[in-house]
Design a protein around this motif. Structure first.
Motif, PDB file in Angstrom:
ATOM      1  N   GLY A  29     -70.457 -70.598 -42.535  1.00 21.40           N
ATOM      2  CA  GLY A  29     -71.760 -70.923 -43.078  1.00 21.40           C
ATOM      3  C   GLY A  29     -72.201 -72.327 -42.715  1.00 21.40           C
ATOM      4  N   SER A  30     -73.488 -72.545 -42.756  1.00 19.77           N
ATOM      5  CA  SER A  30     -74.059 -73.861 -42.441  1.00 19.77           C
ATOM      6  C   SER A  30     -74.611 -74.568 -43.670  1.00 19.77           C
ATOM      7  N   THR A  31     -74.466 -73.956 -44.841  1.00 20.41           N
ATOM      8  CA  THR A  31     -74.927 -74.587 -46.090  1.00 20.41           C
ATOM      9  C   THR A  31     -73.765 -74.656 -47.047  1.00 20.41           C
ATOM     10  N   GLY A  32     -73.752 -75.690 -47.828  1.00 17.82           N
ATOM     11  CA  GLY A  32     -72.700 -75.832 -48.819  1.00 17.82           C
ATOM     12  C   GLY A  32     -71.425 -76.391 -48.240  1.00 17.82           C
ATOM     13  N   HIS A  33     -70.431 -76.504 -49.106  1.00 16.47           N
ATOM     14  CA  HIS A  33     -69.144 -77.066 -48.718  1.00 16.47           C
ATOM     15  C   HIS A  33     -68.077 -76.223 -49.407  1.00 16.47           C
ATOM     16  N   HIS A  44     -67.141 -74.271 -42.659  1.00 14.05           N
ATOM     17  CA  HIS A  44     -68.456 -74.805 -42.348  1.00 14.05           C
ATOM     18  C   HIS A  44     -68.630 -74.772 -40.834  1.00 14.05           C
ATOM     19  N   ASP A  45     -69.871 -74.533 -40.412  1.00 15.09           N
ATOM     20  CA  ASP A  45     -70.145 -74.443 -38.982  1.00 15.09           C
ATOM     21  C   ASP A  45     -69.919 -75.806 -38.334  1.00 15.09           C
ATOM     22  N   ARG A  48     -72.929 -77.756 -36.840  1.00 11.79           N
ATOM     23  CA  ARG A  48     -73.967 -78.267 -37.730  1.00 11.79           C
ATOM     24  C   ARG A  48     -73.457 -79.509 -38.444  1.00 11.79           C
ATOM     25  N   LEU A  50     -72.631 -81.798 -41.459  1.00 12.06           N
ATOM     26  CA  LEU A  50     -72.201 -81.559 -42.826  1.00 12.06           C
ATOM     27  C   LEU A  50     -72.685 -82.689 -43.713  1.00 12.06           C
ATOM     28  N   ALA A  53     -71.234 -83.807 -50.141  1.00 16.14           N
ATOM     29  CA  ALA A  53     -71.245 -82.903 -51.296  1.00 16.14           C
ATOM     30  C   ALA A  53     -70.701 -83.647 -52.498  1.00 16.14           C
TER      31      ALA A  53
END
Length: 259
Positions: A29-33, A44-45, A48, A50, A53
């Motif tokens: 995914g590219s959102t969140g941690h 995480h991607d 992208r 980061l 968080a």
């Protein structure tokens, strides 16, 4: 018409033609941690950026007891340093009921015909009640306890009775079947067991039947075998079964509803 049938070709590709799961697997995914607990790797991607968080901490315990109420409570405006300011207070109640005057009853309010024996003379009235129970010590006999003396027979009172005759049973004394010798008959004595004064005869008893030991298991008979069904050492013809027609474009049956 069955021989001229030809399958139709779709105008364009549809999603049912593709059997691959698509690009939904193994894509981070590219959102969140997020972080796995087993391996500790971060999902995480990597292509992208980061962003940082932050997490919410927990509430810490108080090191000292704070007993002051703080500005959370409201002080009434009529409370002064010396107490209440003394202004009058009014409240609203319901309207009181009017005082009704005593109403004098008229002539029609009375019913003199219902006054009964308290206002006029009446004839005596009698009622029927149940029979009272007699006293325990009252043993006076009733009229049906008496009976008149008999007028027939030797016990007649004030009457001359005729002679009475009666028939009795036949007596053995002086009769033709009187036993003058008083001797016992043959049936009076008990028969002596011959084993007492003679040689004792052999005695036999009957016991239960004893079965010989043997094998009690059930053995299969000739009809229990089916040699025509044996295919281990013989050739067997192929067996075919009729299945159902499947389609690649049919929707799957969803039994459980999606919440």
């Amino acid at each position: 018409m069955g021989s001229n049938w030809q399958p139709t070709r779709p105008r364009g590709p549809i999603a049912a033609m593709y059997h691959s799961p698509g690009p939904k697997y193994m894509v981070p995914g590219s959102t969140g941690h997020t972080q796995t607990f087993a391996t500790g790797a971060k999902k995480h991607d990597p292509t992208r950026k980061l962003a940082p968080a932050y997490s919410f901490g927990i509430r810490h315990n108080k090191y000292s007891n704070d007993c002051s109420p703080g500005p959370g409570y409201l002080v009434p405006s009529n409370i002064l340093r010396q107490g209440k300011d003394g202004t009058p207070h009014y409240s609203l109640y319901s309207r009181p009921k009017d005082i009704t005057m005593f109403s004098t009853p008229g002539p029609g309010a009375y019913a003199p015909e219902k006054s009964g024996r308290s206002a006029s003379r009446t004839a005596p009235a009698y009622s029927l009640s149940s029979r009272t129970r007699g006293f325990k010590f009252d043993n006076t006999p009733a009229p049906n306890a008496y009976s008149l003396p008999a007028v027939v027979g030797p016990k007649a009172v004030g009457k001359t009775s005729a002679p009475n005759y009666s028939l009795t049973s036949r007596q053995k004394i002086g009769s033709f079947h009187e036993d003058l010798q008083k001797t016992p008959g043959p049936g009076t004595y008990r028969v002596t067991d011959p084993n007492i004064n003679r040689g004792r005869a052999p005695l036999y008893s009957m016991t239960g039947r004893n079965q010989m030991p043997g094998d009690t298991t059930k053995k299969p008979g000739p009809g229990a075998h089916s040699p025509e069904k044996v295919t281990m050492h013989k050739l067997q013809y192929p067996q075919h079964s009729f299945g159902i027609r499947h389609s690649e474009y049919i929707a799957p049956l969803i039994i459980d509803p999606v919440e």
